[in-house]
Design a protein around this motif. Structure first.
Motif, PDB file in Angstrom:
ATOM      1  N   CYS A   6     -29.230  60.306 -32.077  1.00 23.48           N
ATOM      2  CA  CYS A   6     -29.067  59.873 -30.688  1.00 23.48           C
ATOM      3  C   CYS A   6     -27.593  59.727 -30.333  1.00 23.48           C
ATOM      4  CB  CYS A   6     -29.781  58.547 -30.449  1.00 23.48           C
ATOM      5  SG  CYS A   6     -31.558  58.723 -30.359  1.00 23.48           S
ATOM      6  N   SER A   7     -26.839  59.067 -31.228  1.00 18.13           N
ATOM      7  CA  SER A   7     -25.442  58.875 -30.861  1.00 18.13           C
ATOM      8  C   SER A   7     -24.677  60.190 -30.954  1.00 18.13           C
ATOM      9  CB  SER A   7     -24.784  57.776 -31.698  1.00 18.13           C
ATOM     10  OG  SER A   7     -24.799  58.117 -33.043  1.00 18.13           O
ATOM     11  N   ALA A   8     -25.126  61.098 -31.829  1.00 21.45           N
ATOM     12  CA  ALA A   8     -24.482  62.410 -31.890  1.00 21.45           C
ATOM     13  C   ALA A   8     -24.692  63.164 -30.578  1.00 21.45           C
ATOM     14  CB  ALA A   8     -25.034  63.229 -33.045  1.00 21.45           C
ATOM     15  N   ALA A   9     -25.894  63.045 -30.015  1.00 18.19           N
ATOM     16  CA  ALA A   9     -26.172  63.731 -28.752  1.00 18.19           C
ATOM     17  C   ALA A   9     -25.287  63.195 -27.638  1.00 18.19           C
ATOM     18  CB  ALA A   9     -27.642  63.573 -28.386  1.00 18.19           C
ATOM     19  N   SER A  10     -25.140  61.860 -27.605  1.00 19.30           N
ATOM     20  CA  SER A  10     -24.297  61.299 -26.543  1.00 19.30           C
ATOM     21  C   SER A  10     -22.843  61.692 -26.776  1.00 19.30           C
ATOM     22  CB  SER A  10     -24.446  59.788 -26.483  1.00 19.30           C
ATOM     23  OG  SER A  10     -23.898  59.201 -27.632  1.00 19.30           O
ATOM     24  N   LEU A  11     -22.465  61.749 -28.063  1.00 21.44           N
ATOM     25  CA  LEU A  11     -21.096  62.165 -28.378  1.00 21.44           C
ATOM     26  C   LEU A  11     -20.877  63.619 -27.953  1.00 21.44           C
ATOM     27  CD1 LEU A  11     -18.557  61.043 -29.772  1.00 21.44           C
ATOM     28  CD2 LEU A  11     -19.306  62.208 -31.841  1.00 21.44           C
ATOM     29  N   ALA A  12     -21.925  64.449 -28.103  1.00 19.14           N
ATOM     30  CA  ALA A  12     -21.801  65.855 -27.734  1.00 19.14           C
ATOM     31  C   ALA A  12     -21.495  65.996 -26.249  1.00 19.14           C
ATOM     32  CB  ALA A  12     -23.080  66.611 -28.083  1.00 19.14           C
ATOM     33  N   LEU A  13     -22.199  65.218 -25.428  1.00 16.06           N
ATOM     34  CA  LEU A  13     -21.947  65.280 -23.985  1.00 16.06           C
ATOM     35  C   LEU A  13     -20.543  64.781 -23.662  1.00 16.06           C
ATOM     36  CD1 LEU A  13     -25.312  64.060 -22.476  1.00 16.06           C
ATOM     37  CD2 LEU A  13     -24.345  66.344 -22.442  1.00 16.06           C
ATOM     38  N   PHE A  14     -20.176  63.678 -24.306  1.00 15.62           N
ATOM     39  CA  PHE A  14     -18.846  63.112 -24.120  1.00 15.62           C
ATOM     40  C   PHE A  14     -17.789  64.152 -24.513  1.00 15.62           C
ATOM     41  CE2 PHE A  14     -15.344  60.268 -25.385  1.00 15.62           C
ATOM     42  CZ  PHE A  14     -15.290  59.459 -24.277  1.00 15.62           C
ATOM     43  N   GLY A  15     -18.002  64.726 -25.715  1.00 14.77           N
ATOM     44  CA  GLY A  15     -17.050  65.702 -26.223  1.00 14.77           C
ATOM     45  C   GLY A  15     -16.970  66.940 -25.347  1.00 14.77           C
ATOM     46  N   ALA A  44     -29.590  61.671 -26.081  1.00 13.73           N
ATOM     47  CA  ALA A  44     -28.458  60.953 -25.501  1.00 13.73           C
ATOM     48  C   ALA A  44     -28.946  59.857 -24.548  1.00 13.73           C
ATOM     49  CB  ALA A  44     -27.530  61.916 -24.766  1.00 13.73           C
ATOM     50  N   GLY A  45     -29.962  60.180 -23.759  1.00 11.94           N
ATOM     51  CA  GLY A  45     -30.502  59.175 -22.844  1.00 11.94           C
ATOM     52  C   GLY A  45     -31.097  58.003 -23.607  1.00 11.94           C
ATOM     53  N   THR A  46     -31.783  58.319 -24.711  1.00  7.56           N
ATOM     54  CA  THR A  46     -32.356  57.254 -25.541  1.00  7.56           C
ATOM     55  C   THR A  46     -31.249  56.383 -26.129  1.00  7.56           C
ATOM     56  OG1 THR A  46     -34.129  58.757 -26.130  1.00  7.56           O
ATOM     57  CG2 THR A  46     -33.865  56.814 -27.495  1.00  7.56           C
ATOM     58  N   TRP A  47     -30.177  57.038 -26.576  1.00  8.13           N
ATOM     59  CA  TRP A  47     -29.074  56.264 -27.130  1.00  8.13           C
ATOM     60  C   TRP A  47     -28.516  55.302 -26.080  1.00  8.13           C
ATOM     61  CZ3 TRP A  47     -23.815  55.672 -26.170  1.00  8.13           C
ATOM     62  CH2 TRP A  47     -23.120  54.960 -27.153  1.00  8.13           C
ATOM     63  N   LEU A  48     -28.305  55.840 -24.851  1.00  6.58           N
ATOM     64  CA  LEU A  48     -27.725  55.010 -23.792  1.00  6.58           C
ATOM     65  C   LEU A  48     -28.637  53.837 -23.459  1.00  6.58           C
ATOM     66  CD1 LEU A  48     -26.194  57.621 -21.350  1.00  6.58           C
ATOM     67  CD2 LEU A  48     -25.000  55.796 -22.532  1.00  6.58           C
TER      68      LEU A  48
END
Lengths: 286, 322
Positions: B31-40, A94-98
């Motif tokens: 990567c975007s799935a991980a960020s989506l997971a936190l968001f979700g 997630a950090g990498t994506w951001l």
């Protein structure tokens, strides 16, 4: 009367109020340090006696018997370990994506904001959430649910650290990678993550320190267990909840164990923080 | 899938497939799935609390927030006691901790002898990381008995009958109660706020402060008219972050607040906070309505802390002190 140099004059007043301010500040610091030292001292005094070999070799006893915290310590290590694996995986991605892929649109800003909210959300609410999504549907408290709750607390910290430290990497690093014709994901993996490793490890350690003492989210996810267990689908013994239960019990034996456990957690957290401090002063703060 | 790292000149470039392109896309999705997971997770947290609390919300309506009846036997619940308790303990804790933390931070930045500066600074930062259960235990076993003997009892016997003080200092002098919980909370957030403020004060350019000193300002004037205005926004954010911690804190409070659902009548009276009620009752809640009422309390806590944290983050901005 209004001449400088006398205590009634303008300069005198200024000097007086400044002196008062300095005194108040020094006093406040003194009070804060005394109180915090008092906590550490009573922690050492009450907990030191319990820090023996038995603490690590025997399981939690029934009231009135002697015992240790072996099952709770191992349970905590298992819970935190599982949580950290999950948190590092999600947090780094997630950090990498951001930092690398998001292009700073409204969605990226929303994710960042939400991550910051999750970072400081009350931990007991995360426990409630995990209860609703992972304990109720599976009809039982489980170590897995506890690890999930801890992971939800740790992941935002890792995310934040990863993003911050990736943003610090110079553009030239990425350009060099692109110039070699490297696919971007290889650039991220082989160049950026390596350059940022120190900062990411620091973030992960801080996250570990944070979750190792978290009690509230475990109260109704991992629950607790009087016995030794490594089954991820059953309630598992863990230090914080054991401390909580034992401290509130009327039995002196249990209260002593609670103090020893609290000292153990505090020492662990202090040690991790010291390691972080040494890491960051050597390699400049992220 | 033609794996051509060298394309023939007449081949359109668009169709050239670079090696590892699929992995590239997979990595990006991960990567975007991980960020989506936190968001979700955060959105899900909010939705699940509201959904779980819905039976209670629909049954008690607004009365939930004004009633202090909490009766698992008759299955009637009102959350005014814990909600008010949360707000009072956090407000008192902040009022106690903020002046001390501010002065400590100023002392460390402006007045502290150079030899002590680093050790004290490090100590404050380390203490900010101590788990809250340690503060709670200390409160229960060490602080509460002392507080009962040396503060509560004398104050209660001193308070003139019929005065405001008598009302303020009413309760049972057994050491646990709203004020004890507030003090423990204050001690817990003190190093946190102090460490954050210290970072902020240090972020003020030395040039700016030195020019103020050069004009003949006293340290008080430098702090008050130069340093503080320079970091005002972030400082308010940092304090709000501390408030957010106090609002959601569970373990430091549960040990010492006394756990009663009434509205506390005085500072020494026992009370409850939202998190202490959830911690005490949730695992043992038997009826679905009891559980639902606890989830509604959790939802209320989420809304309160969300507002505070959102404000704090907006004021702090990204990349500032955590």
């Amino acid at each position: 009367m209004t001449q400088d140099g006398t205590i009634f004059g303008r300069s005198g007043r200024r000097r007086l109020s400044n002196g008062a301010f300095v005194t108040v500040c020094a006093l406040a610091t003194g009070i804060a340090l005394v109180v915090l030292a008092a906590i550490l001292i009573s922690l050492l005094r009450n907990g030191m006696g319990g820090l023996g070999l038995a603490l690590f070799t025997q399981d939690t006893p029934p009231p009135g018997a002697s015992g240790g915290l072996r099952n709770a310590i191992l349970g905590s290590i298992l819970l935190c370990g599982a949580a950290m694996i999950l948190a590092i995986l999600v947090g780094m991605l997630a950090g990498t994506w951001l930092a690398e892929y998001s292009r700073d649109g409204w969605y990226a800003r929303a994710v960042r904001f939400i991550n910051d909210v999750l970072l400081s959300a009350p931990s007991i609410l995360i426990g409630l959430f995990v209860y609703v999504i992972a304990v109720r549907p599976l009809h039982g408290f489980s170590a897995f649910a506890g690890a999930l709750a801890l992971a939800l607390i740790a992941a935002p910290i890792v995310t934040r650290a990863t993003e911050d430290v990736l943003r610090l990497q110079p553009r030239a690093l990425r350009e060099a990678g692109v110039g070699l014709g490297t696919p971007y994901w290889v650039i991220v993996r082989r160049i950026l993550w390596r350059a940022a490793a120190g900062g990411i490890v620091t973030g992960a350690l801080l996250a570990f320190a944070r979750i190792s003492g978290e009690t509230a989210p475990l109260l109704f996810t991992a629950l607790n267990n009087q016995f030794f267990s490594v089954n991820l689908l059953r309630p598992i013994a863990n230090l914080p909840v054991t401390i909580f239960n034992f401290a509130l019990s009327p039995y002196p034996d249990w209260q002593h164990l609670a103090w020893a456990g609290a000292l153990l957690i505090a020492l662990t957290v202090l040690a991790i923080n010291l390691v972080v401090r040494i890491l960051t002063t050597r390699a400049k703060r992220p | 899938m033609s794996e051509a790292s060298v394309s023939s000149p007449d081949q359109p470039l668009l169709h050239v497939r670079v090696r590892g392109q699929r992995v590239e896309r997979a990595f990006q999705y991960a990567c975007s799935a991980a960020s989506l997971a936190l968001f979700g997770a955060t959105i899900g947290l909010c939705i699940m609390l509201a959904w779980g609390g819905w039976p209670s919300i629909s049954r008690f309506g607004l009365a939930f927030f004004t009633s202090t009846v909490w009766n698992p036997v008759t299955d009637v619940y009102g959350g005014a006691g814990p909600i008010v308790g949360t707000l009072i303990t956090s407000a008192v804790a902040l009022a106690l901790a903020l002046p001390l933390a501010f002065c400590t931070a100023v002392f460390l930045v402006e007045f502290c002898p150079a030899i002590l500066r680093r050790p004290i600074g490090i100590a404050v930062e380390l203490l900010a990381g101590i788990p809250s259960i340690v503060y709670g235990m200390w409160g229960l076993f060490v602080f509460a008995p002392l507080f009962a003997t040396y503060i509560e009892a004398p104050l209660m016997s001193w308070a003139p009958p019929g005065s405001v003080w008598e009302r303020l200092f009413s309760g049972i002098p057994n050491g646990s109660g709203v004020l004890t919980a507030s003090i423990i909370l204050a001690i817990m957030i003190l190093p946190y706020i102090a460490a954050t403020l210290r970072e902020l004060f240090l972020s003020v350019p030395v040039r700016v402060r030195e020019s103020a000193y050069g004009m003949g300002c006293t340290p008080l004037e430098v702090v008050w008219s130069v340093t503080l205005p320079f970091v005002r926004r972030s400082a308010v954010g940092a304090v709000m972050l501390g408030l957010g911690r106090a609002l959601g804190e569970t373990m430091a409070v549960t040990f010492v607040i006394g756990n009663s659902h009434r509205l506390p009548r005085g500072l020494f009276d026992s009370g409850a906070t939202i998190s202490s009620v959830i911690a005490n009752e949730f695992a043992e809640a038997t009826s679905p309505m009891h559980m639902s009422a606890l989830l509604e309390l959790g939802f209320a806590l989420f809304l309160i802390t969300f507002v505070v944290l959102a404000l704090a983050r907006a004021l702090l901005g990204h990349g500032d002190a955590r």
